[in-house]
Design a protein around this motif. Sequence first.
Motif, PDB file in Angstrom:
ATOM      1  N   ASP A 164       0.868  -1.178   0.000  1.00 53.94           N
ATOM      2  CA  ASP A 164       0.000   0.000   0.000  1.00 53.94           C
ATOM      3  C   ASP A 164       0.902   1.224   0.000  1.00 53.94           C
ATOM      4  O   ASP A 164       1.608   1.472   0.970  1.00 53.94           O
ATOM      5  CB  ASP A 164      -0.897  -0.018   1.244  1.00 53.94           C
ATOM      6  CG  ASP A 164      -1.601   1.310   1.496  1.00 53.94           C
ATOM      7  OD1 ASP A 164      -1.969   1.983   0.515  1.00 53.94           O
ATOM      8  OD2 ASP A 164      -1.791   1.666   2.680  1.00 53.94           O
ATOM      9  N   VAL A 165       0.885   1.980  -1.117  1.00 55.91           N
ATOM     10  CA  VAL A 165       1.638   3.229  -1.183  1.00 55.91           C
ATOM     11  C   VAL A 165       0.629   4.346  -0.935  1.00 55.91           C
ATOM     12  O   VAL A 165      -0.309   4.524  -1.706  1.00 55.91           O
ATOM     13  CB  VAL A 165       2.334   3.407  -2.547  1.00 55.91           C
ATOM     14  CG1 VAL A 165       3.195   4.672  -2.531  1.00 55.91           C
ATOM     15  CG2 VAL A 165       3.176   2.184  -2.894  1.00 55.91           C
ATOM     16  N   TYR A 166       0.831   5.079   0.161  1.00 56.46           N
ATOM     17  CA  TYR A 166      -0.156   6.061   0.617  1.00 56.46           C
ATOM     18  C   TYR A 166       0.522   7.380   0.958  1.00 56.46           C
ATOM     19  O   TYR A 166       1.754   7.490   0.936  1.00 56.46           O
ATOM     20  CB  TYR A 166      -0.887   5.531   1.849  1.00 56.46           C
ATOM     21  CG  TYR A 166      -0.016   5.487   3.076  1.00 56.46           C
ATOM     22  CD1 TYR A 166      -0.006   6.552   3.976  1.00 56.46           C
ATOM     23  CD2 TYR A 166       0.828   4.414   3.329  1.00 56.46           C
ATOM     24  CE1 TYR A 166       0.811   6.543   5.102  1.00 56.46           C
ATOM     25  CE2 TYR A 166       1.648   4.392   4.444  1.00 56.46           C
ATOM     26  CZ  TYR A 166       1.637   5.458   5.324  1.00 56.46           C
ATOM     27  OH  TYR A 166       2.457   5.449   6.425  1.00 56.46           O
TER      28      TYR A 166
ATOM     29  N   CYS B 127       2.188  -8.124   3.849  1.00 55.89           N
ATOM     30  CA  CYS B 127       1.556  -6.825   3.598  1.00 55.89           C
ATOM     31  C   CYS B 127       2.400  -5.718   4.225  1.00 55.89           C
ATOM     32  O   CYS B 127       2.837  -5.832   5.372  1.00 55.89           O
ATOM     33  CB  CYS B 127       0.151  -6.800   4.196  1.00 55.89           C
ATOM     34  SG  CYS B 127      -0.909  -8.134   3.576  1.00 55.89           S
ATOM     35  N   ILE B 128       2.599  -4.662   3.468  1.00 57.71           N
ATOM     36  CA  ILE B 128       3.363  -3.521   3.967  1.00 57.71           C
ATOM     37  C   ILE B 128       2.755  -2.234   3.420  1.00 57.71           C
ATOM     38  O   ILE B 128       2.282  -2.201   2.290  1.00 57.71           O
ATOM     39  CB  ILE B 128       4.867  -3.625   3.605  1.00 57.71           C
ATOM     40  CG1 ILE B 128       5.672  -2.490   4.255  1.00 57.71           C
ATOM     41  CG2 ILE B 128       5.080  -3.711   2.105  1.00 57.71           C
ATOM     42  CD1 ILE B 128       7.179  -2.705   4.233  1.00 57.71           C
ATOM     43  N   ALA B 129       2.745  -1.215   4.241  1.00 65.65           N
ATOM     44  CA  ALA B 129       2.267   0.108   3.842  1.00 65.65           C
ATOM     45  C   ALA B 129       3.439   1.081   3.924  1.00 65.65           C
ATOM     46  O   ALA B 129       4.155   1.108   4.924  1.00 65.65           O
ATOM     47  CB  ALA B 129       1.136   0.565   4.757  1.00 65.65           C
ATOM     48  N   ILE B 130       3.625   1.848   2.854  1.00 66.90           N
ATOM     49  CA  ILE B 130       4.742   2.788   2.798  1.00 66.90           C
ATOM     50  C   ILE B 130       4.226   4.164   2.421  1.00 66.90           C
ATOM     51  O   ILE B 130       3.510   4.323   1.428  1.00 66.90           O
ATOM     52  CB  ILE B 130       5.819   2.310   1.806  1.00 66.90           C
ATOM     53  CG1 ILE B 130       6.404   0.989   2.293  1.00 66.90           C
ATOM     54  CG2 ILE B 130       6.905   3.373   1.622  1.00 66.90           C
ATOM     55  CD1 ILE B 130       7.449   0.383   1.410  1.00 66.90           C
ATOM     56  N   ASP B 131       4.618   5.153   3.213  1.00 67.75           N
ATOM     57  CA  ASP B 131       4.257   6.544   2.967  1.00 67.75           C
ATOM     58  C   ASP B 131       5.086   7.062   1.794  1.00 67.75           C
ATOM     59  O   ASP B 131       6.317   7.065   1.849  1.00 67.75           O
ATOM     60  CB  ASP B 131       4.526   7.367   4.234  1.00 67.75           C
ATOM     61  CG  ASP B 131       4.062   8.801   4.135  1.00 67.75           C
ATOM     62  OD1 ASP B 131       3.890   9.324   3.010  1.00 67.75           O
ATOM     63  OD2 ASP B 131       3.874   9.416   5.194  1.00 67.75           O
ATOM     64  N   GLY B 132       4.400   7.471   0.734  1.00 68.14           N
ATOM     65  CA  GLY B 132       5.081   7.959  -0.453  1.00 68.14           C
ATOM     66  C   GLY B 132       5.853   9.245  -0.242  1.00 68.14           C
ATOM     67  O   GLY B 132       6.683   9.616  -1.078  1.00 68.14           O
TER      68      GLY B 132
END
Length: 140
Positions: free
Chosen positions: A52-54, A84-89
């Motif tokens: 997830d790029v957010y 699953c990984i979320a990374i702040d753009g």
Amino acid sequence: MKKILILFITLLFFSFTSTETRPYKKGIDFFKGNYMEALDKARKENKPVFLDVYASWCGPCKKLKKTTFKDEAVGEYFNKNFICIAIDGDTEEGVAIINKYNVRSYPTLIIADYEGNMRTKTTGFVKPHILINFGKRIVP
């Protein structure tokens, strides 16, 4: 007598509203670490990566986190089948991810193999059943 009745009602109320007595619904369990560590974990577990790029200021990103990512069925499917990984753009690591995967809007949801090769991606807010179908493109 009145104080005892109030105390009894208060205790009764809290026993029924305690979080321990409510069924716990778990959504996606995002990996705590960087993208390279997530790829390494995916390699060890022979799983693809859901990324997830957010951005912290992004409305649809916030809605995904509050709704779709907390959905029980979504969590069950993604936690079982992906790392699953979320990374702040807006971070240094995020900029590298944006360049690598040609991210043009937030949120961008990417599925990559454990070597980091993109298999599929989508953008924008998605409802839970749509996200599960997105994942099933790669893991039926």
